[in-house]
Design an enzyme around this catalytic site. Sequence first.
Site, PDB file in Angstrom:
ATOM      1  N   ASP A 245       0.648  -1.234   0.025  1.00  0.00           N
ATOM      2  CA  ASP A 245       0.188  -0.257   0.282  1.00  0.00           C
ATOM      3  C   ASP A 245       1.336   1.240  -0.144  1.00  0.00           C
ATOM      4  O   ASP A 245       0.112   2.566  -0.422  1.00  0.00           O
ATOM      5  CB  ASP A 245      -1.108  -0.139   0.736  1.00  0.00           C
ATOM      6  CG  ASP A 245      -2.117  -1.069   0.687  1.00  0.00           C
ATOM      7  OD1 ASP A 245      -3.025  -0.582   0.074  1.00  0.00           O
ATOM      8  OD2 ASP A 245      -2.231  -1.823   1.760  1.00  0.00           O
TER       9      ASP A 245
ATOM     10  N   GLU B 232      10.818   0.504 -10.767  1.00  0.00           N
ATOM     11  CA  GLU B 232       9.442  -0.076 -10.476  1.00  0.00           C
ATOM     12  C   GLU B 232       8.429   0.972  -9.292  1.00  0.00           C
ATOM     13  O   GLU B 232       7.898   1.149  -9.119  1.00  0.00           O
ATOM     14  CB  GLU B 232       9.037  -0.797 -10.776  1.00  0.00           C
ATOM     15  CG  GLU B 232       9.051  -2.255  -9.956  1.00  0.00           C
ATOM     16  CD  GLU B 232      10.501  -2.886  -9.304  1.00  0.00           C
ATOM     17  OE1 GLU B 232      11.695  -2.504 -10.161  1.00  0.00           O
ATOM     18  OE2 GLU B 232      10.723  -4.076  -9.066  1.00  0.00           O
TER      19      GLU B 232
ATOM     20  N   GLY C  79      16.712 -10.623 -12.710  1.00  0.00           N
ATOM     21  CA  GLY C  79      16.356  -9.974 -14.456  1.00  0.00           C
ATOM     22  C   GLY C  79      17.498  -9.806 -14.964  1.00  0.00           C
ATOM     23  O   GLY C  79      17.654 -10.250 -15.891  1.00  0.00           O
TER      24      GLY C  79
ATOM     25  N   ASP D 183     -10.856  -7.483  13.314  1.00  0.00           N
ATOM     26  CA  ASP D 183      -9.643  -8.988  14.142  1.00  0.00           C
ATOM     27  C   ASP D 183      -9.323  -8.782  15.392  1.00  0.00           C
ATOM     28  O   ASP D 183      -8.626  -7.664  15.805  1.00  0.00           O
ATOM     29  CB  ASP D 183      -8.772  -8.366  13.163  1.00  0.00           C
ATOM     30  CG  ASP D 183      -9.338  -8.685  11.754  1.00  0.00           C
ATOM     31  OD1 ASP D 183     -10.523  -9.408  11.511  1.00  0.00           O
ATOM     32  OD2 ASP D 183      -8.172  -7.939  10.778  1.00  0.00           O
TER      33      ASP D 183
ATOM     34  N   ARG E 159      20.916  -9.361  -2.212  1.00  0.00           N
ATOM     35  CA  ARG E 159      21.965  -9.375  -1.859  1.00  0.00           C
ATOM     36  C   ARG E 159      22.949 -10.227  -2.965  1.00  0.00           C
ATOM     37  O   ARG E 159      24.223  -9.280  -2.268  1.00  0.00           O
ATOM     38  CB  ARG E 159      22.182 -11.147  -1.228  1.00  0.00           C
ATOM     39  CG  ARG E 159      21.316 -10.979   0.133  1.00  0.00           C
ATOM     40  CD  ARG E 159      20.950 -11.980   1.228  1.00  0.00           C
ATOM     41  NE  ARG E 159      19.908 -12.388   1.226  1.00  0.00           N
ATOM     42  CZ  ARG E 159      19.672 -12.368   2.706  1.00  0.00           C
ATOM     43  NH1 ARG E 159      20.549 -10.917   3.237  1.00  0.00           N
ATOM     44  NH2 ARG E 159      18.424 -11.530   3.348  1.00  0.00           N
TER      45      ARG E 159
ATOM     46  N   CYS F 208      16.635  -6.395 -11.376  1.00  0.00           N
ATOM     47  CA  CYS F 208      17.451  -7.324 -10.061  1.00  0.00           C
ATOM     48  C   CYS F 208      17.991  -8.760 -11.005  1.00  0.00           C
ATOM     49  O   CYS F 208      18.232  -8.926 -11.235  1.00  0.00           O
ATOM     50  CB  CYS F 208      16.504  -6.580  -9.015  1.00  0.00           C
ATOM     51  SG  CYS F 208      17.390  -7.181  -7.923  1.00  0.00           S
TER      52      CYS F 208
ATOM     53  N   GLU G 274      23.633 -18.250  -6.029  1.00  0.00           N
ATOM     54  CA  GLU G 274      22.384 -18.938  -5.212  1.00  0.00           C
ATOM     55  C   GLU G 274      21.542 -19.322  -5.908  1.00  0.00           C
ATOM     56  O   GLU G 274      21.324 -20.393  -5.274  1.00  0.00           O
ATOM     57  CB  GLU G 274      21.247 -17.385  -5.452  1.00  0.00           C
ATOM     58  CG  GLU G 274      20.092 -17.095  -5.277  1.00  0.00           C
ATOM     59  CD  GLU G 274      19.139 -16.128  -5.232  1.00  0.00           C
ATOM     60  OE1 GLU G 274      19.756 -14.870  -6.375  1.00  0.00           O
ATOM     61  OE2 GLU G 274      18.144 -15.787  -4.967  1.00  0.00           O
TER      62      GLU G 274
ATOM     63  N   LYS H  87     -26.647  -4.919   6.013  1.00  0.00           N
ATOM     64  CA  LYS H  87     -26.320  -4.868   7.690  1.00  0.00           C
ATOM     65  C   LYS H  87     -24.619  -5.575   7.570  1.00  0.00           C
ATOM     66  O   LYS H  87     -24.748  -5.191   9.153  1.00  0.00           O
ATOM     67  CB  LYS H  87     -27.244  -6.463   7.192  1.00  0.00           C
ATOM     68  CG  LYS H  87     -27.289  -7.252   9.141  1.00  0.00           C
ATOM     69  CD  LYS H  87     -28.221  -6.608  10.061  1.00  0.00           C
ATOM     70  CE  LYS H  87     -29.626  -6.812   9.531  1.00  0.00           C
ATOM     71  NZ  LYS H  87     -30.589  -5.862  10.207  1.00  0.00           N
TER      72      LYS H  87
ATOM     73  N   HIS I  95      15.637  -0.993  -8.372  1.00  0.00           N
ATOM     74  CA  HIS I  95      14.202  -1.506  -8.829  1.00  0.00           C
ATOM     75  C   HIS I  95      13.943  -0.356  -9.362  1.00  0.00           C
ATOM     76  O   HIS I  95      12.679   0.226  -8.682  1.00  0.00           O
ATOM     77  CB  HIS I  95      13.552  -2.258  -7.485  1.00  0.00           C
ATOM     78  CG  HIS I  95      13.400  -3.313  -7.326  1.00  0.00           C
ATOM     79  ND1 HIS I  95      12.633  -4.384  -7.718  1.00  0.00           N
ATOM     80  CD2 HIS I  95      14.845  -4.267  -6.325  1.00  0.00           C
ATOM     81  CE1 HIS I  95      13.741  -5.698  -7.106  1.00  0.00           C
ATOM     82  NE2 HIS I  95      15.210  -5.329  -6.787  1.00  0.00           N
TER      83      HIS I  95
HETATM   84  N1  GLN Z   1      17.905 -12.914  -5.213  1.00  0.00           N
HETATM   85  C1  GLN Z   1      18.575 -12.340  -5.951  1.00  0.00           C
HETATM   86  C2  GLN Z   1      19.342 -11.580  -4.862  1.00  0.00           C
HETATM   87  O1  GLN Z   1      19.289 -11.634  -4.046  1.00  0.00           O
HETATM   88  C3  GLN Z   1      17.706 -10.699  -6.558  1.00  0.00           C
HETATM   89  C4  GLN Z   1      16.804 -10.128  -5.642  1.00  0.00           C
HETATM   90  C5  GLN Z   1      15.507  -9.526  -6.126  1.00  0.00           C
HETATM   91  O2  GLN Z   1      15.202  -9.397  -7.799  1.00  0.00           O
HETATM   92  N2  GLN Z   1      15.070  -8.221  -5.355  1.00  0.00           N
HETATM   93  O3  GLN Z   1      20.637 -10.327  -5.415  1.00  0.00           O
END
Ligand code: GLN
Length: 538
Positions: free
Chosen positions: A70, A512, A385, A148, A465, A383, A407, A190, A510
């Site tokens: 949000d 975005e 990608g 809740d 990371r 990232c 990774e 209601k 990122h």
């Molecule tokens: N898994 C990858 C990293 O940790 C990419 C992380 C991601 O795309 N936010 O570097």
Amino acid sequence: MKYIFVTGGVVSSLGKGLAAASIGTLLEHRGLSTLMQKFDPYLNVDPGTMSPYQHGEVYVLDDGAETDLDLGHYERFTSGVLSRMNNLTSGQVFDAVIKKERRGEYLGKTVQFIPHVTDEIKSRMHQVTLDNPKTDVLITEIGGTVGDMEGLLFIEALRQFALEVGKENVCFIHVTLLPYIKAAGEVKTKPTQQSVAKLRELGIQPDIIICRTEADLDEDNRKKIAMFCNVERKNVVAFRDVAHTIYECPLDLRRDKIDRLVVDRLGLGHTPSPALEAWESFVQRVIHPKHKVSIAVAGKYIELQDAYKSIYESLIHAGAHHDTKVHIIRVEAEAIEDHGARSVIGEVDGILVPGGFGDRGTEGKIRAAQYARENKIPYFGICLGMQIATIEYARNVCGLKKANSTEFDKSTKYPVICLQEEQKGVEDMGATMRLGSSESILFAGTKAADLYNNADRIHERHRHRYELNSDYQERLQEAGLVISSVSAEAGLVEIIELPEHPFYIGAQFHPEFQSKPNHPHPLFSGFVAAALTHSQAR
Ligand code: GLN
């Protein structure tokens, strides 16, 4: 400062965040300075460790806070740049209380939910007030649904807070659902009555009720809700399902003059009615675009509406900028492993590989990147990608067979993506990635620099990371991969591109998280423009 608290009733997923954000849009367009925040009642300290299946996207702020999605709506719907102070969870509240107790700060008292936990919540409200002296209105959304158990302490804290700052300075807005019973052809009030009764039991009388409806809200029902919920008739506001885009939400809420109601309730004096021309024109471009492109997003949480929220929104922003509808084709990366790239994404105008963790689907993403590179289809890697594009290039152009990220393959012979030294000893999973905004240097003459209008420094948000391994930089560059940006501090690779390709860009950060309706992010804008060119050439 004046305060708006937005609670939700009946069910979750009501669009409470969008309602709150839309109120922010309207007040800001009235010339008021607004700040938005969210309280999340769950016990995680932040959503950073939650699976996308639990939580959807994790939205990252400039200061590196991993927050609720949000907050993404808030930043897209208003001009505010938020901080970690703007997303408070029960986990943070209890963590602070327990730490104080261990330090002996409660001076021997029995530590209790009331007052100590509620005091902790209120102290956060007061701190945000002090930190933002120029803000006219602080809008706080309370996650979850009234009733809740886990939200009770927040509601109680708000009740006390309203008394402390004066009730005239606080506006409670309750967002609720009016279910439509098809067989009876009726809208039912209601559940709303009962949800408001619950709120009043907790000592809070809402000032305004926002009713989410599929059908129209007629006069009889408005009167009924007003009477049973003890609010004025004019303060019952309809919030219809928008037909095309979430950016219609502020326009819809304005029909019942929600901004006027709030301004009057809070005694904010005379402010002009909102000047929404630019917003409306954006919405028109989203609804009635001239062109169309199809873009495949190849990820691993593709069936989830919210997992790549900010990416989908950024594509909409960039599309509107080019008067183009971006038809998003969600592709499960594993399907590319099973059926091959050509059969799954052979017909698209652009391929986007978003961020991600863990190795499921990575080979499919690598094939998507290869297909885009070899067939000159616009490719945008974000990232993970970007890391995928690097692995693909290392394997198939540099000839480093089975190159990988550590990774996914700890013992790979060619670790072209690997952990930085400082990440190696990390044991805690929460808030230990490379997070938040940092400065990068952009190299002149690259396509990336061109897209950023020849800026030489950029600031982008990170959440990862692993990094492109500096031991392989030269080899990749010699084989034609261009590094167009590196981090100012440590020289880490931030953007890669292929100069001979119409659009082949990978960003370690990122983008975005920094795209807004009338300010699309330059990389998204460039990507959609390239996809448009591709579609017209097809
Ligand atoms: N898994 C990858 C990293 O940790 C990419 C992380 C991601 O795309 N936010 O570097």
